[in-house]
Design a protein around this motif. Structure first.
Motif, PDB file in Angstrom:
ATOM      1  N   VAL A 196      67.666   0.127 -13.394  1.00  0.00           N
ATOM      2  CA  VAL A 196      67.817   0.217 -15.471  1.00  0.00           C
ATOM      3  C   VAL A 196      67.497  -0.746 -15.750  1.00  0.00           C
ATOM      4  O   VAL A 196      68.208  -1.635 -15.535  1.00  0.00           O
TER       5      VAL A 196
ATOM      6  N   VAL B 273      72.923   8.570 -14.956  1.00  0.00           N
ATOM      7  CA  VAL B 273      72.173   7.930 -14.898  1.00  0.00           C
ATOM      8  C   VAL B 273      71.866   7.438 -13.289  1.00  0.00           C
ATOM      9  O   VAL B 273      70.899   7.247 -12.356  1.00  0.00           O
TER      10      VAL B 273
ATOM     11  N   ASN C 175      68.916  -0.980 -19.593  1.00  0.00           N
ATOM     12  CA  ASN C 175      68.720   0.647 -20.653  1.00  0.00           C
ATOM     13  C   ASN C 175      69.249  -0.891 -21.780  1.00  0.00           C
ATOM     14  O   ASN C 175      69.797  -2.029 -22.028  1.00  0.00           O
TER      15      ASN C 175
ATOM     16  N   GLU D 121      70.180  -4.130 -12.172  1.00  0.00           N
ATOM     17  CA  GLU D 121      69.444  -4.073 -14.159  1.00  0.00           C
ATOM     18  C   GLU D 121      69.350  -4.602 -14.624  1.00  0.00           C
ATOM     19  O   GLU D 121      70.193  -6.379 -14.377  1.00  0.00           O
TER      20      GLU D 121
END
Length: 354
Positions: free
Chosen positions: A145, A61, A147, A82
């Protein structure tokens, strides 16, 4: 209302005094308490995420973000952000990979859990924490990001009752020590997709109102500042009918309506909604593609071979991790990846359709 009471008791009192609460409110209260009071990850916790399975996940990633950054002008003022970064494992692995590509961005983490903030700072001592995306840096491109972030956000559930759609609500069954979802009295008359017209009795439709709002706001930040977003979660391309609310405790499925705040509540992510939010902001949307295809296109097979050569004693461990992350019977197809990019940025790697 006393805050030292268990969450289940507080919710029961809230329902007794004010009436049933929406499923969305129930999820929000339960997960806020859950994440604020523990580190739920790992073998001793309730679930394991991809970054905890193998360093390969975060590294790839990170390299994907570094690659699109390099091909989009190498802006030196980029920020790595993130959402819901867990223990910080993904960020640590991604940033290490970025450094090999001469990218050393500022690190900003959107996290509300005190327990997890502590774990993140142990790995990323220079990271800056935020309660929401609103306070992220407003200059320079954002490399974002998320996730397994959107799956933990509240969703509104509607249920078909006769020829009507009603909001699904939660009532208390205190004598039984649990809660119960039931059709509410509120009739839903707008915002329903065409498939709702012919839906059968008892059908459930989920609306990710909170997630859509966050996605919309984030997309507008990217449209203004530049950058890219990588979203990875389990989900589907909607609209679709079905109740996807589930609970996990100690790596086993549990009843979502028992022990609120003591189990992890999630729903499947509607990637169509997330993509539409980005398109409304003028971003380009890539995917979704299955996590397995995405990681293979980024080079997970070559990275696994490299790790196996450098650490022969870990061959079985590396292969098991690669299999779990990519195989169709594991995380390979249920988990999906989507990317958004500013219209002036290059296309990200990993989204070529077979």
């Amino acid at each position: 209302m006393p805050t030292d009471l268990p969450l289940a008791n507080r919710l029961a009192r809230q329902i007794a005094s004010g009436g049933p609460i929406s499923v969305a409110h129930y999820i929000a209260e339960a997960n806020q308490h859950y994440y604020a009071t523990r580190d739920p990850l790992g073998a001793d916790g309730d679930f394991t995420t991809a970054p905890e399975i193998s360093q390969m996940f975060g590294e790839l990633v990170g390299l994907a973000l570094a690659d699109v950054w390099m091909r989009s002008g190498r802006r030196p003022d980029a920020t790595y952000a993130e959402l819901g970064p867990g223990r910080g494992t993904l960020a640590a692995d991604a940033l290490r990979a970025m450094e090999r590509a001469a990218l050393a961005p500022k690190v900003h983490l959107v996290e509300t859990s005190p327990a997890l903030r502590g774990r993140q700072l142990a790995l990323l001592p220079h990271a800056v924490h935020h309660d929401s995306i609103d306070s992220l840096p407003d200059t320079g491109p954002l490399l974002v990001v998320a996730n397994e972030f959107f799956d933990a956000l509240p969703v509104r559930q509607c249920i078909r009752v006769g020829d009507e759609w009603r909001e699904r609500v939660v009532v208390s069954r205190e004598a039984e020590g649990r809660f119960l979802p039931v059709p509410g009295y509120r009739r839903i008359e707008s915002g329903l997709p065409p498939l709702a017209v012919e839906a059968p009795e008892g059908a459930i439709l989920e609306s990710p109102i909170v997630g859509a709002g966050i996605a919309y706001a984030l997309a507008h930040r990217i449209a203004k500042q530049g950058g890219a977003v990588i979203l990875i979660d389990y989900g589907y391309e909607g609209p679709a009918l079905g109740d996807t609310l589930q609970a996990v405790k100690a790596h086993q499925f549990a009843d979502p309506f028992t022990d609120p705040g003591e189990v992890d509540l999630t729903t499947h992510v509607d990637f169509t909604v997330l993509g539409n939010m980005a398109r409304q902001a003028g971003l380009r949307v890539h995917g979704p593609v299955g996590q397995g295809d995405y990681l293979r296109q980024l080079g997970i097979d070559a990275r696994a071979d490299q790790l196996a050569r450098t650490a022969p004693a870990r061959v079985a461990e590396v292969e098991a991790a690669r299999h779990r992350l990519t195989d169709e019977a594991e995380m390979g197809t249920l988990f999906k990846t989507m990317a958004w990019t500013h219209p002036d940025w290059a296309d990200p790697a990993g989204f070529d359709r077979a």
